[in-house]
Design an enzyme around this catalytic site. Structure first.
Site, PDB file in Angstrom:
ATOM      1  N   ASP A 201      36.508  66.306  41.340  1.00  0.00           N
ATOM      2  CA  ASP A 201      37.396  66.006  40.200  1.00  0.00           C
ATOM      3  C   ASP A 201      37.877  67.312  39.572  1.00  0.00           C
ATOM      4  O   ASP A 201      37.693  67.551  38.383  1.00  0.00           O
ATOM      5  CB  ASP A 201      36.653  65.153  39.174  1.00  0.00           C
ATOM      6  N   ASP A 218      30.806  69.698  35.288  1.00  0.00           N
ATOM      7  CA  ASP A 218      30.856  68.247  35.484  1.00  0.00           C
ATOM      8  C   ASP A 218      31.064  67.863  36.947  1.00  0.00           C
ATOM      9  O   ASP A 218      32.164  67.492  37.367  1.00  0.00           O
ATOM     10  CB  ASP A 218      31.930  67.606  34.606  1.00  0.00           C
TER      11      ASP A 218
END
Length: 329
Positions: A201, A218
């Site tokens: 991502d 993340d």
């Protein structure tokens, strides 16, 4: 606790209690960060250290899948790649369970998002992602997803059509274009087969730094996918010459570490299509979580779905052009 509102009992005091049960003492209240899939808080310990506490959404990922993410981060940190590996307790555990909530603590990495019109930033990001992939190709995930565009698109299609958000007119239009897109994406499934462990991502919100030194944060969506999965969102320019320049800088940075297979560039439009489809399905699938109606109220408007269908039609045309180009037509 209801699985549709998995975080409704996660009050600030419960957040503090959960973190302090791990042996930390916090100063001040936890500060909620902009996260919807999980619940994420910035906290400060009594010595002034800043930590990001992530409470994982129940039922989304298995503990084994989360631990694979953590192990990947530990590998990256050992290789001196700029990431935030999770804190481990004395027993070596990075994933903790307190009162039914799974959580992990990550050191806070300060910084700002990169500027994708800045060539130095693009080069640095390409090199950083190359370093991630250098480690990523050493092993495989066994508990996390592998990118298969048509399967993921079909799952998104079923989520939308299984909901009652669309009018009959919209439902008919969506069903038609989504069916075409799933069939088209299936032709790219084999091209997505050269998979390695990737971040998954890589948008600017997950890249932090200053000047031309950045870190990736993340890794919640880490999966097995081709390298271009972590690169394509950096190519944001609309003008062809500017986009070519972006691509050149990123790949030049990447190839300071690893060679890049140019054939993977054919996956950019399929990956963009898949992201568009999955984003709307994600919003629908999470709507019973009260955070989603508050953050994305426009999803309840029919105008949102008209625009979404227009986007899908645009992607259908883009994919058709890509297929003609690949066929030499």
């Amino acid at each position: 606790m209801s699985t549709s509102t998995p975080f409704h009992e996660l009050s600030p005091q419960r957040v503090v209690d959960a973190i302090e049960s791990l042996g930390f003492w916090l100063s001040g209240e936890p500060f909620a960060l902009n996260s919807y899939e999980n619940r994420v808080y910035l906290v400060r310990d009594e010595e002034g250290g800043r930590w990001v506490a992530k409470f994982y959404r129940p039922g989304r990922l298995s503990s084994q899948a989360i631990q694979e993410e953590h192990a990947f981060l530990a590998e990256l940190e050992a290789a001196q790649v700029n990431v935030a590996a999770p804190w481990c307790d004395d027993a070596g555990n990075s994933l903790h369970e307190v009162d039914g909530q799974r959580l992990a603590l990550f050191p806070h990495l300060p910084g700002q998002a990169p500027e994708l019109e800045n060539p130095d930033h693009l080069f640095a990001l390409g090199e950083l992602i190359g370093r991630v992939h250098e480690v990523g190709r050493r092993a495989r995930f066994t508990h996390r997803a592998q990118l298969v565009p048509s399967i993921m698109a079909e799952q998104a299609r079923e989520t939308i059509l299984g909901s009652d958000w669309l009018s009959q007119r919209q439902r008919d239009s969506y069903a038609s274009v989504a069916k075409t897109l799933v069939a088209t994406l299936a032709r790219f499934d084999d091209a997505a087969g050269a998979a390695l462990r990737v971040h998954g991502d890589c948008h600017v919100g997950n890249m932090l730094g200053r000047d031309d030194h950045f870190a990736l944060v993340d890794f919640d969506d880490a999966l097995m996918a081709p390298a271009v999965q972590d690169l394509w969102m950096l190519f944001t320019a609309q003008a062809p010459e500017e986009r070519t320049q972006q691509l050149s800088e990123v790949i030049e940075g990447y190839e300071q570490v690893l060679p890049f297979e140019r054939g993977e560039l054919a996956l950019i439009e399929p990956l963009r299509t898949l992201r568009v489809m999955r984003h709307s399905a994600w919003l629908v699938g999470r709507w019973e979580d009260p955070a989603f109606p508050r953050a994305f109220p426009w999803v309840a408007d029919h105008g949102y779905w008209d625009e979404h269908i227009r986007q899908l039609e645009q992607q259908r045309l883009a994919l058709s052009e890509k297929e003609r180009w690949l066929a030499g037509g």
